[in-house]
Design a protein around this motif. Structure first.
Motif, mmCIF file in Angstrom:
data_model
loop_
_atom_site.group_PDB
_atom_site.id
_atom_site.type_symbol
_atom_site.label_atom_id
_atom_site.label_comp_id
_atom_site.label_asym_id
_atom_site.label_seq_id
_atom_site.Cartn_x
_atom_site.Cartn_y
_atom_site.Cartn_z
ATOM 1 N N LEU A 64 52.029 59.947 81.558
ATOM 2 C CA LEU A 64 51.881 58.747 82.390
ATOM 3 C C LEU A 64 51.065 59.034 83.651
ATOM 4 N N TYR A 65 51.287 60.186 84.266
ATOM 5 C CA TYR A 65 50.520 60.566 85.455
ATOM 6 C C TYR A 65 49.050 60.743 85.093
ATOM 7 N N GLY A 66 48.782 61.335 83.932
ATOM 8 C CA GLY A 66 47.402 61.498 83.480
ATOM 9 C C GLY A 66 46.706 60.165 83.278
ATOM 10 N N PHE A 67 47.406 59.230 82.628
ATOM 11 C CA PHE A 67 46.828 57.889 82.463
ATOM 12 C C PHE A 67 46.624 57.208 83.810
ATOM 13 N N ALA A 68 47.563 57.425 84.726
ATOM 14 C CA ALA A 68 47.422 56.843 86.066
ATOM 15 C C ALA A 68 46.207 57.418 86.788
ATOM 16 N N LEU A 69 45.931 58.706 86.590
ATOM 17 C CA LEU A 69 44.739 59.303 87.204
ATOM 18 C C LEU A 69 43.466 58.674 86.650
ATOM 19 N N ILE A 70 43.415 58.465 85.350
ATOM 20 C CA ILE A 70 42.240 57.841 84.738
ATOM 21 C C ILE A 70 42.070 56.421 85.254
ATOM 22 N N LEU A 71 43.149 55.663 85.276
ATOM 23 C CA LEU A 71 43.092 54.286 85.764
ATOM 24 C C LEU A 71 42.711 54.241 87.239
ATOM 25 N N ALA A 73 40.879 56.379 88.888
ATOM 26 C CA ALA A 73 39.448 56.687 89.022
ATOM 27 C C ALA A 73 38.617 55.438 88.745
ATOM 28 N N PHE A 74 38.993 54.685 87.732
ATOM 29 C CA PHE A 74 38.281 53.450 87.410
ATOM 30 C C PHE A 74 38.420 52.435 88.539
ATOM 31 N N VAL A 75 39.629 52.251 89.041
ATOM 32 C CA VAL A 75 39.868 51.286 90.124
ATOM 33 C C VAL A 75 39.117 51.697 91.385
ATOM 34 N N LEU A 76 39.139 52.984 91.716
ATOM 35 C CA LEU A 76 38.423 53.449 92.910
ATOM 36 C C LEU A 76 36.919 53.250 92.767
ATOM 37 N N SER A 77 36.391 53.390 91.555
ATOM 38 C CA SER A 77 34.955 53.135 91.373
ATOM 39 C C SER A 77 34.630 51.660 91.566
#
Length: 100
Positions: A64-71, A73-77
């Motif tokens: 879940l933390y890994g998916f949160a990191l990916i999400l 990164a997308f939101v920050l972009s």
């Protein structure tokens, strides 16, 4: 054709003030992501048993933390793109004012 009159990339105005502001924003958002990723690495290094805990839907904290990191990164972009969409001074990107 209406709306198809794009200029080549070399026609962009490169304003030093705009570039400096965009760099500051990028570094701030990078710091946010770095802290999130640092938390992930820190938990893995110092409390690996916590990453094994099942949290939701049979998934453990690590997944879940890994998916949160990916999400994130997308939101920050998306946030970066939204924050830097206008040059410093509020003018348009082609260097012309609103009345020209």
């Amino acid at each position: 054709m209406v709306g198809m009159d794009h200029k080549p990339a070399s026609a962009e105005v490169h304003d030093p003030a705009t570039s400096a502001r965009n760099a500051r924003i990028g570094l701030m958002l990078f710091a946010v992501y770095l802290s999130l990723y640092g938390g992930f690495v820190g938990v893995n290094a110092f409390a690996p048993q916590r990453m094994e805990q099942i949290v939701w839907g049979g998934l453990n904290v690590a997944v879940l933390y890994g998916f949160a990191l990916i999400l994130s990164a997308f939101v920050l972009s998306l946030v970066y793109g939204w924050l830097v969409r206008n040059p410093v001074g509020g003018g348009s990107r082609d260097g012309k004012g609103a009345g020209q």
